[in-house]
Design a protein around this motif. Sequence first.
Motif, mmCIF file in Angstrom:
data_model
loop_
_atom_site.group_PDB
_atom_site.id
_atom_site.type_symbol
_atom_site.label_atom_id
_atom_site.label_comp_id
_atom_site.label_asym_id
_atom_site.label_seq_id
_atom_site.Cartn_x
_atom_site.Cartn_y
_atom_site.Cartn_z
ATOM 1 N N CYS A 42 -48.910 59.367 33.560
ATOM 2 C CA CYS A 42 -50.132 59.023 32.637
ATOM 3 C C CYS A 42 -51.842 60.008 32.840
ATOM 4 O O CYS A 42 -51.973 59.762 32.353
ATOM 5 N N SER A 43 -51.232 60.536 33.326
ATOM 6 C CA SER A 43 -52.637 61.688 33.988
ATOM 7 C C SER A 43 -54.441 60.827 34.099
ATOM 8 O O SER A 43 -55.391 60.453 33.801
ATOM 9 N N ASP A 44 -53.986 58.755 34.316
ATOM 10 C CA ASP A 44 -55.189 58.366 34.608
ATOM 11 C C ASP A 44 -55.419 58.136 35.535
ATOM 12 O O ASP A 44 -54.861 58.907 36.647
ATOM 13 N N ASN A 45 -56.747 57.636 36.154
ATOM 14 C CA ASN A 45 -57.213 57.506 37.895
ATOM 15 C C ASN A 45 -56.406 57.256 38.565
ATOM 16 O O ASN A 45 -56.355 56.279 38.531
ATOM 17 N N PRO A 46 -55.462 57.977 39.547
ATOM 18 C CA PRO A 46 -54.619 57.529 41.198
ATOM 19 C C PRO A 46 -55.550 56.565 41.483
ATOM 20 O O PRO A 46 -56.413 56.982 41.944
ATOM 21 N N SER A 47 -54.558 55.834 41.552
ATOM 22 C CA SER A 47 -55.034 54.843 43.537
ATOM 23 C C SER A 47 -53.942 54.693 45.003
ATOM 24 O O SER A 47 -53.809 54.150 45.513
ATOM 25 N N THR A 48 -52.809 55.542 44.723
ATOM 26 C CA THR A 48 -52.292 56.046 45.350
ATOM 27 C C THR A 48 -52.064 57.215 45.927
ATOM 28 O O THR A 48 -52.090 58.599 45.551
ATOM 29 N N VAL A 49 -51.410 57.375 47.058
ATOM 30 C CA VAL A 49 -51.583 58.917 47.930
ATOM 31 C C VAL A 49 -49.995 59.716 46.979
ATOM 32 O O VAL A 49 -50.132 60.959 47.148
ATOM 33 N N ASP A 50 -49.408 58.882 45.970
ATOM 34 C CA ASP A 50 -48.022 59.337 45.526
ATOM 35 C C ASP A 50 -48.618 60.164 43.966
ATOM 36 O O ASP A 50 -47.872 59.901 43.389
ATOM 37 N N LEU A 51 -49.900 60.101 43.934
ATOM 38 C CA LEU A 51 -50.722 60.334 42.932
ATOM 39 C C LEU A 51 -49.912 59.406 41.453
ATOM 40 O O LEU A 51 -49.521 59.847 40.717
ATOM 41 N N LEU A 52 -49.946 58.156 42.025
ATOM 42 C CA LEU A 52 -49.771 57.064 40.632
ATOM 43 C C LEU A 52 -51.267 56.070 40.422
ATOM 44 O O LEU A 52 -51.681 56.100 41.657
ATOM 45 N N CYS A 53 -51.017 55.623 39.249
ATOM 46 C CA CYS A 53 -52.090 54.963 38.738
ATOM 47 C C CYS A 53 -51.584 53.526 39.321
ATOM 48 O O CYS A 53 -49.983 53.383 39.876
ATOM 49 N N ARG A 54 -52.077 51.845 39.548
ATOM 50 C CA ARG A 54 -51.553 50.935 39.670
ATOM 51 C C ARG A 54 -50.482 50.618 38.802
ATOM 52 O O ARG A 54 -49.597 49.882 38.795
ATOM 53 N N ASN A 55 -51.378 51.198 37.204
ATOM 54 C CA ASN A 55 -49.755 50.490 36.051
ATOM 55 C C ASN A 55 -48.917 51.160 36.386
ATOM 56 O O ASN A 55 -47.523 50.894 36.338
ATOM 57 N N CYS A 56 -48.727 52.753 37.051
ATOM 58 C CA CYS A 56 -47.212 53.491 37.070
ATOM 59 C C CYS A 56 -46.842 53.136 37.917
ATOM 60 O O CYS A 56 -45.630 52.731 38.869
#
Length: 221
Positions: A42-56
């Motif tokens: 979704c291009s939001d700010n990522p929060s995981t090392v897998d470049l995923l945001c919390r929602n995704c």
Amino acid sequence: MSLFIDAIFPPRCVSCDQRTEGFCDICRDTLLKMPLLGCRYCSDNPSTVDLLCRNCFRQVPDFDKVLSPCQYGGAIANAIIAAKHGGRHGNLFHIAKLITETYPEKPIDGTIVPVPIHWRTRLKRQYNQAEILARHLGNHWNMPVEATLTKTRNTGNQRGLNRFQRMENLRGALKARSSAPETVVLVDDVVTSGATAGEASRVLKAAGATRIIVVTGARVL
């Protein structure tokens, strides 16, 4: 004739109304580019090392990627709001130009599908801004545009609703008119929470789409 019209109605900056075509230099310099390492969906700010945001990370969306030339705010927000609510649909040509400057090549081979609006909204506004934006992008990328989706329920203004409230509000409001193209470029003016793009993609996948790239003029971060 064009020079005569320009003399009477000179072109204005789509954001600040200075006498220029498109975005003036000052407004263009304020556009905030998207971060290089955004969420891979979704291009939001990522929060995981897998470049995923919390929602995704919690739930992978039905779309594959969101592409936006800049973050929502300032000059691009002014241009979008004026196009959406101020009758300045000519702004959408310049928003499409901003998109194609960032993404000169079509993001995927397939069909462009605009996010629909309810018929009551269209009657009041006289046009669907996503549809006009889609046509401009289709002309540049040489892609067909198809109104596959329709909005059967008026969901009202979603301003002030959080992501989950938006998702509930949109659930069941969109329908597919027919079977969906296999690969889709889903076009809207802006992605805020991703709820609209998510619901539209869910309906398109149920109607036969297998890959969906979301393209918008801006992304709220």
